[in-house]
Design a protein around this motif. Structure first.
Motif, mmCIF file in Angstrom:
data_model
loop_
_atom_site.group_PDB
_atom_site.id
_atom_site.type_symbol
_atom_site.label_atom_id
_atom_site.label_comp_id
_atom_site.label_asym_id
_atom_site.label_seq_id
_atom_site.Cartn_x
_atom_site.Cartn_y
_atom_site.Cartn_z
ATOM 1 N N GLN A 54 0.969 -1.255 0.018
ATOM 2 C CA GLN A 54 0.048 0.033 0.044
ATOM 3 C C GLN A 54 0.915 1.323 0.014
ATOM 4 O O GLN A 54 0.525 2.136 -0.890
ATOM 5 C CB GLN A 54 -1.020 0.016 1.193
ATOM 6 C CG GLN A 54 -1.617 1.322 1.466
ATOM 7 C CD GLN A 54 -2.718 1.111 2.522
ATOM 8 O OE1 GLN A 54 -2.508 0.627 3.531
ATOM 9 N NE2 GLN A 54 -3.752 1.950 2.479
ATOM 10 N N LEU A 75 1.361 4.127 -3.124
ATOM 11 C CA LEU A 75 0.919 5.434 -2.968
ATOM 12 C C LEU A 75 1.938 6.342 -3.165
ATOM 13 O O LEU A 75 1.866 7.268 -3.703
ATOM 14 C CB LEU A 75 0.408 5.605 -1.408
ATOM 15 C CG LEU A 75 0.114 6.931 -1.143
ATOM 16 C CD1 LEU A 75 -1.014 7.637 -1.889
ATOM 17 C CD2 LEU A 75 -0.438 7.028 0.539
ATOM 18 N N ARG A 76 3.131 5.955 -2.749
ATOM 19 C CA ARG A 76 4.349 6.719 -3.200
ATOM 20 C C ARG A 76 4.555 6.878 -4.682
ATOM 21 O O ARG A 76 5.075 7.925 -5.434
ATOM 22 C CB ARG A 76 5.640 6.204 -2.570
ATOM 23 C CG ARG A 76 6.642 7.064 -2.522
ATOM 24 C CD ARG A 76 6.385 8.418 -1.737
ATOM 25 N NE ARG A 76 7.680 9.567 -1.755
ATOM 26 C CZ ARG A 76 7.379 10.719 -1.668
ATOM 27 N NH1 ARG A 76 6.214 11.046 -1.709
ATOM 28 N NH2 ARG A 76 8.553 11.498 -1.645
ATOM 29 N N HIS A 87 2.517 6.332 -7.125
ATOM 30 C CA HIS A 87 1.362 7.263 -7.645
ATOM 31 C C HIS A 87 1.628 8.674 -7.373
ATOM 32 O O HIS A 87 1.621 9.366 -8.402
ATOM 33 C CB HIS A 87 0.086 6.701 -7.057
ATOM 34 C CG HIS A 87 -1.053 7.605 -7.320
ATOM 35 N ND1 HIS A 87 -1.674 7.545 -8.489
ATOM 36 C CD2 HIS A 87 -1.655 8.590 -6.553
ATOM 37 C CE1 HIS A 87 -2.623 8.506 -8.508
ATOM 38 N NE2 HIS A 87 -2.714 9.136 -7.277
ATOM 39 N N GLN A 88 1.935 9.132 -6.296
ATOM 40 C CA GLN A 88 2.163 10.513 -5.918
ATOM 41 C C GLN A 88 3.437 11.068 -6.806
ATOM 42 O O GLN A 88 3.254 12.142 -7.312
ATOM 43 C CB GLN A 88 2.644 10.756 -4.316
ATOM 44 C CG GLN A 88 1.366 10.382 -3.434
ATOM 45 C CD GLN A 88 1.877 10.295 -2.062
ATOM 46 O OE1 GLN A 88 3.077 9.981 -1.677
ATOM 47 N NE2 GLN A 88 1.200 10.576 -1.159
ATOM 48 N N TRP A 134 -3.813 -3.772 -5.268
ATOM 49 C CA TRP A 134 -3.336 -2.651 -5.454
ATOM 50 C C TRP A 134 -3.255 -1.919 -6.806
ATOM 51 O O TRP A 134 -3.274 -0.681 -7.069
ATOM 52 C CB TRP A 134 -1.811 -2.376 -4.573
ATOM 53 C CG TRP A 134 -2.226 -2.953 -3.306
ATOM 54 C CD1 TRP A 134 -1.866 -4.119 -2.946
ATOM 55 C CD2 TRP A 134 -2.820 -2.253 -2.240
ATOM 56 N NE1 TRP A 134 -2.252 -4.171 -1.458
ATOM 57 C CE2 TRP A 134 -2.867 -3.298 -1.184
ATOM 58 C CE3 TRP A 134 -3.252 -1.246 -2.241
ATOM 59 C CZ2 TRP A 134 -3.394 -2.921 0.144
ATOM 60 C CZ3 TRP A 134 -3.798 -0.599 -0.893
ATOM 61 C CH2 TRP A 134 -4.019 -1.583 0.333
ATOM 62 N N TYR A 160 -4.587 1.808 -7.920
ATOM 63 C CA TYR A 160 -3.654 2.746 -8.496
ATOM 64 C C TYR A 160 -3.439 2.199 -9.869
ATOM 65 O O TYR A 160 -2.276 1.916 -10.127
ATOM 66 C CB TYR A 160 -2.436 2.898 -7.755
ATOM 67 C CG TYR A 160 -2.895 3.323 -6.396
ATOM 68 C CD1 TYR A 160 -2.780 4.450 -5.892
ATOM 69 C CD2 TYR A 160 -2.724 2.423 -5.164
ATOM 70 C CE1 TYR A 160 -3.168 4.954 -4.695
ATOM 71 C CE2 TYR A 160 -2.941 2.894 -3.799
ATOM 72 C CZ TYR A 160 -3.100 4.220 -3.688
ATOM 73 O OH TYR A 160 -3.317 4.576 -2.519
#
Length: 198
Positions: free
Chosen positions: A78, A82-83, A85-86, A127, A131
């Motif tokens: 996760q 997230l990283r 994606h950012q 995931w 994403y």
């Protein structure tokens, strides 16, 4: 101790960020003691950044994440997704299994490799759906998880690892992959606690 002060101060924090001086021998062990102690006991993620790290030179490099398919938590995945994606960068998910054995036939090795890749695909799939913009490369390796990650982190801007420890055992378990990666990696390491102590 510095680690105890950091942990107390992080009670209401979302993240701890520490530096790591790149030295040799005993000095290196002593310098790393604070970051290893904090990462091994923190209830929040800990990022450890080597002092010689040049982030500008790695802005487009992938995020690397070690995956333990035998554990269903998914917290390291996760955080890594997230990283990635950012930052709009690719993600490499790695699962290393077993050790070398001269008793394993080529057919058995191929079967285990296939099973490992399938298990990794299943772990990553939720995931990837969450994403969809993240480009994911999945890799299975036979052998030590720590060595697999250390070999691949050369081309990554960060490596994300989970920390597994029972409630009664503060700190890293003996043979911890996260501890080995934290100690030897030349890129930033993100340690994600996967069991929160009460």
């Amino acid at each position: 101790k510095a680690a105890s002060v950091l942990l107390e101060a992080s009670e209401h924090a979302e993240l701890i960020v520490l530096g790591k001086r790149t030295l040799g021998g005993l000095t290196r062990v002593l310098v790393h003691s604070t970051s290893i102690a904090a990462a091994g006991r923190s209830d929040v993620p800990v990022v450890v950044v080597p002092d010689a790290w040049d982030q500008a030179a790695h802005d487009e490099d992938s995020i690397l994440v070690g995956v333990d398919v035998t554990r269903p938590d998914g917290l390291a995945l996760q955080a890594a997704f997230l990283r990635a994606h950012q930052l709009a960068v690719p993600l490499t998910a790695v699962y290393a299994w077993g050790g070398g054995s001269s008793d394993v036939t080529a057919k058995e090795h191929d079967q285990r490799s296939h099973e490992a890749l399938s298990a990794l695909e299943r772990a990553v799939e939720p995931w990837s759906r969450r994403y969809p913009g993240v480009d994911v490369d999945i890799l299975q390796r036979q052998g030590s998880p720590a060595l697999a990650l250390l070999g691949l982190c050369v081309g990554a801007q960060a490596v994300v690892v989970g920390r597994h420890a029972p409630d009664a055992e503060p700190g890293f378990l003996f043979g911890s992959v996260a501890k080995a990666v934290l100690h030897y990696a030349d890129c930033p390491v993100v340690v994600i606690p996967t069991e929160r102590r009460s």
